[in-house]
Design an enzyme around this catalytic site. Structure first.
Site, mmCIF file in Angstrom:
data_model
loop_
_atom_site.group_PDB
_atom_site.id
_atom_site.type_symbol
_atom_site.label_atom_id
_atom_site.label_comp_id
_atom_site.label_asym_id
_atom_site.label_seq_id
_atom_site.Cartn_x
_atom_site.Cartn_y
_atom_site.Cartn_z
ATOM 1 N N LYS A 105 -28.778 -56.053 -47.768
ATOM 2 C CA LYS A 105 -28.371 -56.686 -46.574
ATOM 3 C C LYS A 105 -28.721 -58.199 -47.006
ATOM 4 O O LYS A 105 -29.408 -58.597 -47.887
ATOM 5 C CB LYS A 105 -29.707 -56.459 -45.707
ATOM 6 C CG LYS A 105 -29.137 -56.431 -43.884
ATOM 7 C CD LYS A 105 -28.414 -55.554 -43.624
ATOM 8 C CE LYS A 105 -27.937 -55.672 -42.047
ATOM 9 N NZ LYS A 105 -27.350 -54.518 -41.430
HETATM 10 N N1 LIG Z 1 -21.709 -54.340 -36.350
HETATM 11 C C1 LIG Z 1 -21.804 -53.321 -36.892
HETATM 12 O O1 LIG Z 1 -20.791 -52.860 -37.223
HETATM 13 C C2 LIG Z 1 -23.158 -52.756 -37.067
HETATM 14 C C3 LIG Z 1 -23.297 -51.563 -37.693
HETATM 15 C C4 LIG Z 1 -24.396 -50.722 -37.733
HETATM 16 C C5 LIG Z 1 -25.595 -51.213 -37.048
HETATM 17 N N2 LIG Z 1 -25.566 -52.355 -36.134
HETATM 18 C C6 LIG Z 1 -26.669 -52.819 -35.534
HETATM 19 O O2 LIG Z 1 -26.384 -52.699 -34.382
HETATM 20 C C7 LIG Z 1 -27.338 -53.764 -33.576
HETATM 21 C C8 LIG Z 1 -26.283 -54.771 -32.880
HETATM 22 O O3 LIG Z 1 -25.228 -55.203 -33.721
HETATM 23 P P1 LIG Z 1 -23.953 -56.157 -33.242
HETATM 24 O O4 LIG Z 1 -23.157 -56.250 -34.345
HETATM 25 O O5 LIG Z 1 -23.705 -55.509 -31.801
HETATM 26 O O6 LIG Z 1 -24.434 -57.567 -32.746
HETATM 27 P P2 LIG Z 1 -24.154 -58.469 -31.948
HETATM 28 O O7 LIG Z 1 -24.524 -59.954 -32.350
HETATM 29 O O8 LIG Z 1 -22.559 -58.388 -31.857
HETATM 30 O O9 LIG Z 1 -24.644 -58.129 -30.372
HETATM 31 C C9 LIG Z 1 -25.912 -58.350 -30.212
HETATM 32 C C10 LIG Z 1 -26.180 -58.101 -28.779
HETATM 33 O O10 LIG Z 1 -27.661 -57.966 -28.504
HETATM 34 C C11 LIG Z 1 -27.692 -58.753 -27.227
HETATM 35 N N3 LIG Z 1 -29.340 -59.233 -27.429
HETATM 36 C C12 LIG Z 1 -29.969 -59.927 -28.223
HETATM 37 N N4 LIG Z 1 -31.325 -60.124 -28.075
HETATM 38 C C13 LIG Z 1 -31.475 -59.295 -26.978
HETATM 39 C C14 LIG Z 1 -32.659 -58.920 -26.254
HETATM 40 N N5 LIG Z 1 -34.010 -59.323 -26.494
HETATM 41 N N6 LIG Z 1 -32.339 -58.035 -25.182
HETATM 42 C C15 LIG Z 1 -31.191 -57.347 -24.738
HETATM 43 N N7 LIG Z 1 -30.145 -57.640 -25.521
HETATM 44 C C16 LIG Z 1 -30.151 -58.651 -26.712
HETATM 45 C C17 LIG Z 1 -27.116 -60.182 -27.520
HETATM 46 O O11 LIG Z 1 -27.144 -60.662 -26.263
HETATM 47 C C18 LIG Z 1 -25.899 -59.129 -28.003
HETATM 48 O O12 LIG Z 1 -25.026 -58.876 -26.706
HETATM 49 C C19 LIG Z 1 -28.211 -54.727 -34.676
HETATM 50 O O13 LIG Z 1 -29.233 -53.922 -34.722
HETATM 51 C C20 LIG Z 1 -27.127 -54.104 -35.980
HETATM 52 O O14 LIG Z 1 -27.954 -54.300 -37.201
HETATM 53 C C21 LIG Z 1 -24.293 -53.154 -36.434
#
Ligand SMILES: NC(=O)c1ccc[n+]([C@@H]2O[C@H](COP(=O)([O-])OP(=O)(O)OC[C@H]3O[C@@H](n4cnc5c(N)ncnc54)[C@H](O)[C@@H]3O)[C@@H](O)[C@H]2O)c1
Length: 417
Positions: A105
């Site tokens: 990461k």
């Molecule tokens: N993108 C991927 O393919 C992927 C894969 C596996 C895991 N993840 C995990 O999924 C999670 C989200 O990733 P993502 O890619 O969707 O990120 P992103 O940046 O696209 O979205 C994050 C979202 O969370 C919201 N957010 C932030 N702080 C918040 C809070 N305190 N309360 C409520 N909402 C809040 C933001 O407004 C946004 O809508 C992370 O933990 C990431 O590690 C992502």
């Protein structure tokens, strides 16, 4: 009891799994350390001519089962402990999904929404230069995570390729399709979350039409999960993003909300249809059948868990439940389907992209979706069986399956020199 740090929590879960499997400390202790950690400083000339220095890192937790694999995060709270945990979770996620990858990461402590497009490009290219000796299609393959997207991955690929002198698409996954990205990758994590929800309901003979769902976070993972879970016919009663949440017990208009957030608008500016505005804490406490945290880590704390009113938690985000909350949820008999299974759709589709890049092939979206779905369903079934065999929680079962594979690999490879 104080909450453990993210990496302490990861190590505690590894120890728990080793105890269940009766594995001696010396056979798995390497998993409690990261193989390599690189700290970087990234100077950027901002649009106003000043120079700002951002701090970042790339952590390779394990290359035991193959090249390290894991996202790049741009968020103001990125730090080494959290990145170590995220890298460790990637090792276990890839082992659970049976992919030939280790875990990594990286990230930069930055709020990307405060940067112009030009500043973001400079930041990304300079960060890529800093980590360049450590990454590569056979060494360590980054991907998008919180605050990063396909366009940022395109810059990583272009910078790496420019420095090597030829195009190397397999250095990073989650790119745009025109330059070697895979069909189905962008939606894969949210689709995968939906697959887990659908299969879990089927196994437990619950009709989606009788199921109410709450989703925290409407980024890549949360918004796409909400879209497909709505199409599954579940009723989504509350959603939120960083600006707060909205609630309607009769169900929200998810297609309209999806179109709104897809254009990078905050939920606080959404104004169509009937709903009540709620805080993120109220959202987590909303009565529902399934709660899907899809934002950031440490959202479901002990005090939230004590008051929570969901029947099942499906962890779409990485590390959304603290260790103390886990204990409370276990006492309340609320099953938690763990992150390292639920959000693995993203890395499985990344694997498909990498295989296509390495072989100069193009797969159809159907081929990609089938690989993602079959890996996820197989892992879910194995996790449920392991949890029944050992009478342990789903999270413990996920770590047991992954640790068993990792320790077998250690025993076969031995230790060099
Ligand atoms: N993108 C991927 O393919 C992927 C894969 C596996 C895991 N993840 C995990 O999924 C999670 C989200 O990733 P993502 O890619 O969707 O990120 P992103 O940046 O696209 O979205 C994050 C979202 O969370 C919201 N957010 C932030 N702080 C918040 C809070 N305190 N309360 C409520 N909402 C809040 C933001 O407004 C946004 O809508 C992370 O933990 C990431 O590690 C992502």
């Amino acid at each position: 009891m104080n909450e453990l740090s993210a990496f302490e929590n990861f190590k505690a879960n590894v120890d728990k799994a080793a105890k269940i499997l009766n594995i001696p400390e010396s056979d798995y202790s390497r998993l409690k350390y990261c193989e390599r950690e690189l700290l970087v400083s990234v100077p950027v000339e901002m649009d106003d001519g000043t120079i700002k220095v951002f701090e970042g890192c790339r952590v390779q937790h394990s290359s035991l089962r193959g090249p390290c694999k894991g996202g790049i995060r741009y968020h103001q709270e990125v730090n080494l402990d959290e990145t170590r945990a995220l890298a460790g979770w990637m090792t276990f996620k890839c082992a659970l999904a049976n992919l030939p990858y280790g875990g990594a990461k990286g990230g930069i402590a930055v709020n990307p929404s405060e940067l112009s497009e030009r500043e973001l490009e400079k930041l990304t290219r300079r960060y890529t230069l800093r980590i360049l000796p450590f990454i590569g299609p056979n060494k360590d393959v980054p991907a998008p995570d919180v605050g990063t997207d396909p366009h940022i991955m395109d810059w990583v690929m272009d910078t790496y390729s420019s420095m090597k002198g030829y195009t190397i698409p397999g250095v990073v996954t989650g790119k745009d399709i025109e330059i070697g990205g895979s069909l189905g990758r962008n939606e894969a994590t949210g689709r995968g979350v939906t697959t887990i929800v659908k299969e879990f309901l089927k196994i437990n003979n619950i009709s989606p039409a009788d199921t109410t769902v709450v989703v925290q976070g409407l980024g890549n993972v949360g918004s796409i999960s909400a879209k497909y879970i709505h199409e599954l016919n579940c009723k989504i009663v509350a959603v939120s993003d960083v600006s707060g949440g909205i609630y309607n017990p009769d169900g929200l208009d998810i297609p309209s909300i999806f179109e709104h957030v897809k254009k990078r608008n905050l939920l606080s500016t959404y104004d169509k249809g009937e709903f009540k505005r709620i805080t993120n804490e109220e959202l987590l406490l909303t009565p529902c059948d399934i709660l899907i945290p899809a934002a950031l880590q440490n959202q479901i704390t002990k005090s939230i868990a004590e008051k929570i009113q969901t029947k099942i938690i499906v962890e779409a985000a990485n590390g959304p439940t603290t260790s103390n909350a886990d204990e409370v949820l276990a006492k309340k008999h609320i099953p938690v389907i763990p992150d390292i299974l639920v959000n693995a759709g993203g890395v499985i589709a990344s694997y498909c992209e990498w295989v296509q890049n390495m072989q100069a092939m193009r797969w159809t979206v159907k081929q990609v979706n089938e690989v993602v779905q079959s890996h996820l369903i197989e892992s879910l079934n194995l996790l449920i069986k392991t949890s029944q065999d050992y009478k342990i929680s789903f999270r413990e079962a996920a770590y047991v399956v992954a640790l068993d594979r990792l320790v077998k690999a250690y025993r076969l490879r031995g230790i060099f020199p």
